[in-house]
Design an enzyme around this catalytic site. Structure first.
Site, PDB file in Angstrom:
ATOM      1  CB  THR A 161      -1.051   0.385   1.316  1.00 45.28           C
ATOM      2  OG1 THR A 161      -1.955  -1.277   1.111  1.00 45.28           O
ATOM      3  CG2 THR A 161      -1.851   1.246   1.469  1.00 45.28           C
ATOM      4  N   GLY A 189      -4.213   2.437  -2.684  1.00 48.51           N
ATOM      5  CA  GLY A 189      -4.517   1.268  -1.208  1.00 48.51           C
ATOM      6  C   GLY A 189      -5.370  -0.245  -2.085  1.00 48.51           C
ATOM      7  CB  SER A 190      -9.195  -0.486  -2.702  1.00 45.05           C
ATOM      8  OG  SER A 190      -9.117  -0.319  -2.382  1.00 45.05           O
ATOM      9  N   GLY A 246     -24.241  -3.656  28.069  1.00 49.75           N
ATOM     10  CA  GLY A 246     -24.381  -2.643  28.636  1.00 49.75           C
ATOM     11  C   GLY A 246     -23.595  -1.544  28.511  1.00 49.75           C
ATOM     12  CD  GLU A 248      -3.711  -9.794   4.969  1.00 53.04           C
ATOM     13  OE1 GLU A 248      -3.603 -10.246   3.238  1.00 53.04           O
ATOM     14  OE2 GLU A 248      -3.273  -9.609   5.813  1.00 53.04           O
ATOM     15  CB  ILE A 255       4.711  -1.138   6.345  1.00 51.71           C
ATOM     16  CG1 ILE A 255       3.798  -0.765   5.050  1.00 51.71           C
ATOM     17  CG2 ILE A 255       5.316  -2.465   6.386  1.00 51.71           C
ATOM     18  CD1 ILE A 255       3.027  -1.051   3.620  1.00 51.71           C
ATOM     19  CB  THR A 256       1.336  -4.674   9.613  1.00 48.27           C
ATOM     20  OG1 THR A 256       0.144  -4.333   9.354  1.00 48.27           O
ATOM     21  CG2 THR A 256       1.032  -5.482  11.123  1.00 48.27           C
TER      22      THR A 256
HETATM   23  C1  LIG Z   1      -4.103  -1.008  10.519  1.00 46.80           C
HETATM   24  C2  LIG Z   1      -3.717  -1.479   9.338  1.00 46.80           C
HETATM   25  C3  LIG Z   1      -2.392  -2.613   8.536  1.00 46.80           C
HETATM   26  C4  LIG Z   1      -2.289  -2.660   7.705  1.00 46.80           C
HETATM   27  N1  LIG Z   1      -1.542  -3.372   7.574  1.00 46.80           N
HETATM   28  C5  LIG Z   1      -0.758  -3.415   5.441  1.00 46.80           C
HETATM   29  C6  LIG Z   1       0.593  -3.975   5.681  1.00 46.80           C
HETATM   30  O1  LIG Z   1       0.328  -4.622   6.843  1.00 46.80           O
HETATM   31  N2  LIG Z   1       0.940  -4.463   4.093  1.00 46.80           N
HETATM   32  C7  LIG Z   1       0.107  -3.392   3.030  1.00 46.80           C
HETATM   33  O2  LIG Z   1       0.800  -3.225   1.934  1.00 46.80           O
HETATM   34  N3  LIG Z   1      -1.115  -2.124   3.969  1.00 46.80           N
HETATM   35  C8  LIG Z   1      -1.365  -2.446   4.824  1.00 46.80           C
HETATM   36  N4  LIG Z   1      -2.935  -2.094   5.559  1.00 46.80           N
HETATM   37  C9  LIG Z   1      -3.599  -1.104   4.354  1.00 46.80           C
HETATM   38  C10 LIG Z   1      -4.046  -2.151   3.487  1.00 46.80           C
HETATM   39  O3  LIG Z   1      -4.535  -3.225   2.798  1.00 46.80           O
HETATM   40  C11 LIG Z   1      -5.283  -0.071   2.795  1.00 46.80           C
HETATM   41  O4  LIG Z   1      -5.879   0.344   4.255  1.00 46.80           O
HETATM   42  C12 LIG Z   1      -6.411  -1.425   2.474  1.00 46.80           C
HETATM   43  O5  LIG Z   1      -6.251  -2.031   1.130  1.00 46.80           O
HETATM   44  C13 LIG Z   1      -7.509  -0.173   2.024  1.00 46.80           C
HETATM   45  O6  LIG Z   1      -6.748   0.396   0.882  1.00 46.80           O
HETATM   46  P1  LIG Z   1      -7.362   2.380   1.325  1.00 46.80           P
HETATM   47  O7  LIG Z   1      -6.644   2.739   2.377  1.00 46.80           O
HETATM   48  O8  LIG Z   1      -6.759   3.031   0.546  1.00 46.80           O
HETATM   49  O9  LIG Z   1      -8.397   2.479   0.887  1.00 46.80           O
HETATM   50  P2  LIG Z   1      -9.305   3.102  -0.620  1.00 46.80           P
HETATM   51  O10 LIG Z   1      -9.085   2.044  -1.999  1.00 46.80           O
HETATM   52  O11 LIG Z   1      -8.704   4.307  -0.603  1.00 46.80           O
HETATM   53  O12 LIG Z   1     -10.850   2.914  -0.018  1.00 46.80           O
HETATM   54  C14 LIG Z   1     -11.648   4.089   0.080  1.00 46.80           C
HETATM   55  C15 LIG Z   1     -13.427   3.135  -0.262  1.00 46.80           C
HETATM   56  O13 LIG Z   1     -13.338   3.165  -1.678  1.00 46.80           O
HETATM   57  C16 LIG Z   1     -13.305   1.641  -0.781  1.00 46.80           C
HETATM   58  N5  LIG Z   1     -12.832   1.226  -2.730  1.00 46.80           N
HETATM   59  C17 LIG Z   1     -12.110   1.477  -3.502  1.00 46.80           C
HETATM   60  N6  LIG Z   1     -12.145   1.266  -4.527  1.00 46.80           N
HETATM   61  C18 LIG Z   1     -13.103   0.588  -4.871  1.00 46.80           C
HETATM   62  C19 LIG Z   1     -14.214  -0.198  -6.516  1.00 46.80           C
HETATM   63  N7  LIG Z   1     -13.616  -0.505  -7.443  1.00 46.80           N
HETATM   64  N8  LIG Z   1     -15.780  -0.882  -5.743  1.00 46.80           N
HETATM   65  C20 LIG Z   1     -15.816  -0.278  -4.564  1.00 46.80           C
HETATM   66  N9  LIG Z   1     -15.502   0.990  -3.570  1.00 46.80           N
HETATM   67  C21 LIG Z   1     -14.258   0.133  -3.604  1.00 46.80           C
HETATM   68  C22 LIG Z   1     -12.736   1.382  -0.324  1.00 46.80           C
HETATM   69  O14 LIG Z   1     -13.397  -0.035   0.074  1.00 46.80           O
HETATM   70  C23 LIG Z   1     -12.968   1.986   0.698  1.00 46.80           C
HETATM   71  O15 LIG Z   1     -14.244   1.775   0.872  1.00 46.80           O
HETATM   72  C24 LIG Z   1      -3.140  -2.124   6.132  1.00 46.80           C
HETATM   73  C25 LIG Z   1      -3.829  -0.527   6.994  1.00 46.80           C
HETATM   74  C26 LIG Z   1      -4.571  -0.060   8.299  1.00 46.80           C
HETATM   75  C27 LIG Z   1      -5.252   1.053   8.273  1.00 46.80           C
END
Ligand SMILES: Cc1cc2nc3c(=O)[nH]c(=O)nc-3n(C[C@H](O)[C@H](O)[C@H](O)COP(=O)(O)OP(=O)(O)OC[C@H]3O[C@@H](n4cnc5c(N)ncnc54)[C@H](O)[C@@H]3O)c2cc1C
Length: 380
Positions: free
Chosen positions: A126, A131-132, A340, A364, A157-158
């Protein structure tokens, strides 16, 4: 379910449950309040041979299967989401790819210390702006003679602040799309230009460090490329198939923990002259918590068994992750309700399960992305 588990699996689960109840549960809230990564717990897990459960014995692991690993993740989640999250990131994201895609020399140098629990691992996909849509990354790795030079920022990054190695995804061929991504092994302590720039404060899971990292002209020798150049995205998809089973297992554990707290409390707490579990509304809630937890466990175990057989698992792991993460959040929310006012205080565990469970619907691959993955698998 129990009768379906082989003896060896039940033994491992009992050992871990025992450890969790004596060593982790008593400090589970304290480490959250202090935002403290409990290194001593991971040392003890290493002493129990639990840091490389699904890694072959040849590389210092326990040589267990995915189901055994899922049982361990579930037990950890039952008492501490933070410890569970750091554990599964270490195992399925940071260790397994080294076993699956590494050379013999890389496995010896990088996998063995992870599997033996000498230090933790991390996995960096990420970024702040991707992200996604993870393949749309900006981090680059350019060749310079017989070295690679990495530049970019990775987000959330965890374990990064505690890790002895991190697998970093970077673009090696900008116009090649999915085929232009590769994976590199970075040593956070030895590689110049690596920096942890933020450790995030979060709504839960605060004993598991979630970091932003910066890579500025990090120079790596050839042998830090994991697998072939351009294989990084294919590796990522395989890694996430396994990673989602881990999150499903951890979610099942959170649901189980929340359910148990609520059930016990409902038998002790009296209102209107009777235990609250004797009110239909409370009993039905607890029955539903049990139903959801069992369903999450069944889907998780099915995905783990399929993965273990080496069969295609994308649909099953996404289904398990989607269902179990939702179950964890719903069960934890109901546990707060059953307790409660006390459920709303940090003297009782349900609020912690509730806050931790929310991440399971995000990390993930969010639930929305799991729907996309499953839809694709169903040919929709
Ligand atoms: C505590 C924690 C630990 C993590 N650990 C790691 C790690 O070790 N390594 C690593 O690489 N990452 C890690 N992550 C990152 C994590 O995998 C991402 O936060 C996650 O994949 C979502 O990406 P984003 O936060 O950029 O959200 P975004 O992609 O910006 O999404 C925002 C919203 O839009 C929605 N959305 C986006 N695209 C679509 C679509 N095509 N259709 C419908 N809805 C959509 C999403 O579902 C979400 O609701 C971690 C995150 C957290 C919070």
């Amino acid at each position: 379910m129990d009768t379906e588990l082989p003896d060896e699996h039940r033994m491992v689960r009992e050992t871990v449950r025992d450890f969790c109840e004596t060593e982790i549960e008593p400090i589970a809230q304290e480490i959250e309040d202090e935002h403290r990564f409990p290194a001593e717990i991971f040392d003890q897990l290493a002493d129990l041979d639990m840091m490389g459960v699904p890694v072959d014995e040849e590389y210092g692991g326990l040589g267990g299967d995915t189901l055994m690993y899922a049982l361990v993740a579930e037990e950890l989640g039952r008492v501490s989401g933070s410890i569970g999250l750091s554990y599964v990131a270490h195992t399925s994201l940071a260790s397994k790819p080294l076993e699956q895609f590494g050379t013999r020399a890389q496995q010896e140098r990088w996998l063995r210390p992870l599997a033996e629990g000498e230090h933790l691992g991390g996995w960096a996909l990420t970024e702040p702006d991707s992200g996604s849509d993870a393949s749309d990354m900006d981090t680059t790795a350019e060749r310079d003679g017989d070295e690679w030079v990495l530049n970019g920022t990775k987000q959330f990054i965890t374990n990064a602040s505690e890790a002895g190695s991190i697998l970093v995804k970077a673009v090696t061929e900008p116009d090649a799309g999915y085929d232009g991504i590769s994976t590199f092994i970075v040593d956070p302590h030895e590689d110049d230009g690596f920096e942890v720039t933020t450790v995030w404060d979060k709504m839960g899971l605060n004993a598991s460090p979630t970091c932003e990292i910066r890579l500025e002209n990090v120079r790596l020798p050839e042998d830090r490329l994991l697998g072939e150049e351009g294989e990084g995205w294919t590796q990522t998809k395989q890694t996430l198939d396994g990673g989602r089973i881990s999150i499903a297992a951890l979610s099942t554990g959170l649901a189980q923990g929340a359910y148990e707290h609520a059930k016990e409390y409902s038998k002790e707490r009296e209102q209107f002259g009777q235990p609250i579990c004797e009110f239909d509304a409370v009993r039905d809630k607890i029955v539903d918590m049990h139903r959801k937890t069992e369903r999450a466990r069944l889907l998780t175990h099915r995905a783990a068994r399929t993965y273990g057989k080496g069969e295609p698992v994308t649909r099953e792991s996404a289904l398990a992750k989607l269902d179990a993460s939702e179950a964890a959040r719903e069960v934890a929310e109901d546990a707060v309700q059953v307790l409660g006012g006390y459920g709303y205080t940090t003297d009782f565990a349900p609020q912690r399960f509730y806050r931790d469970a929310k991440l399971m619907e995000i990390g993930e691959g969010t639930s929305e992305i799991q729907h996309l993955v499953i839809g694709r698998e169903l040919g929709l």
